[in-house]
Design a protein around this motif. Sequence first.
Motif, mmCIF file in Angstrom:
data_model
loop_
_atom_site.group_PDB
_atom_site.id
_atom_site.type_symbol
_atom_site.label_atom_id
_atom_site.label_comp_id
_atom_site.label_asym_id
_atom_site.label_seq_id
_atom_site.Cartn_x
_atom_site.Cartn_y
_atom_site.Cartn_z
ATOM 1 N N MET A 1 0.841 -1.180 0.000
ATOM 2 C CA MET A 1 0.000 0.000 0.000
ATOM 3 C C MET A 1 0.877 1.231 0.000
ATOM 4 O O MET A 1 1.886 1.264 0.683
ATOM 5 N N ILE A 2 0.459 2.220 -0.729
ATOM 6 C CA ILE A 2 1.247 3.446 -0.780
ATOM 7 C C ILE A 2 0.560 4.623 -0.106
ATOM 8 O O ILE A 2 1.151 5.666 0.074
ATOM 9 N N SER A 3 -0.699 4.454 0.278
ATOM 10 C CA SER A 3 -1.403 5.535 0.958
ATOM 11 C C SER A 3 -2.438 4.960 1.910
ATOM 12 O O SER A 3 -2.739 3.774 1.875
ATOM 13 N N GLY A 4 -2.958 5.808 2.765
ATOM 14 C CA GLY A 4 -3.987 5.387 3.700
ATOM 15 C C GLY A 4 -3.409 4.800 4.973
ATOM 16 O O GLY A 4 -2.201 4.860 5.216
ATOM 17 N N ARG B 1 -2.931 1.836 5.879
ATOM 18 C CA ARG B 1 -2.052 0.672 5.705
ATOM 19 C C ARG B 1 -0.863 0.966 4.797
ATOM 20 O O ARG B 1 -0.257 0.053 4.228
ATOM 21 N N ALA B 2 -0.511 2.220 4.672
ATOM 22 C CA ALA B 2 0.638 2.606 3.853
ATOM 23 C C ALA B 2 1.895 1.918 4.358
ATOM 24 O O ALA B 2 2.115 1.815 5.561
#
Length: 59
Positions: free
Chosen positions: A1-4, A6-7
């Motif tokens: 994941m790259i954002s949020g 769970r990045a």
Amino acid sequence: MISGVRAGTMWTDDRADEVDLAPLRNADGTAVTFARWYTGWPHHAERTVSEAARVLSGD
């Protein structure tokens, strides 16, 4: 994941087996971070190759 929220965590992609995306987990159930995955895979690969060599040599 790259954002949020769970990045930075790693995910498995088993959609070819009709299973949805899922977070990759450590043995203790915590999410695997990119840093842990990136530094851990060479050790896992080395162990796998060593075990296969042992089996093939008959030890």
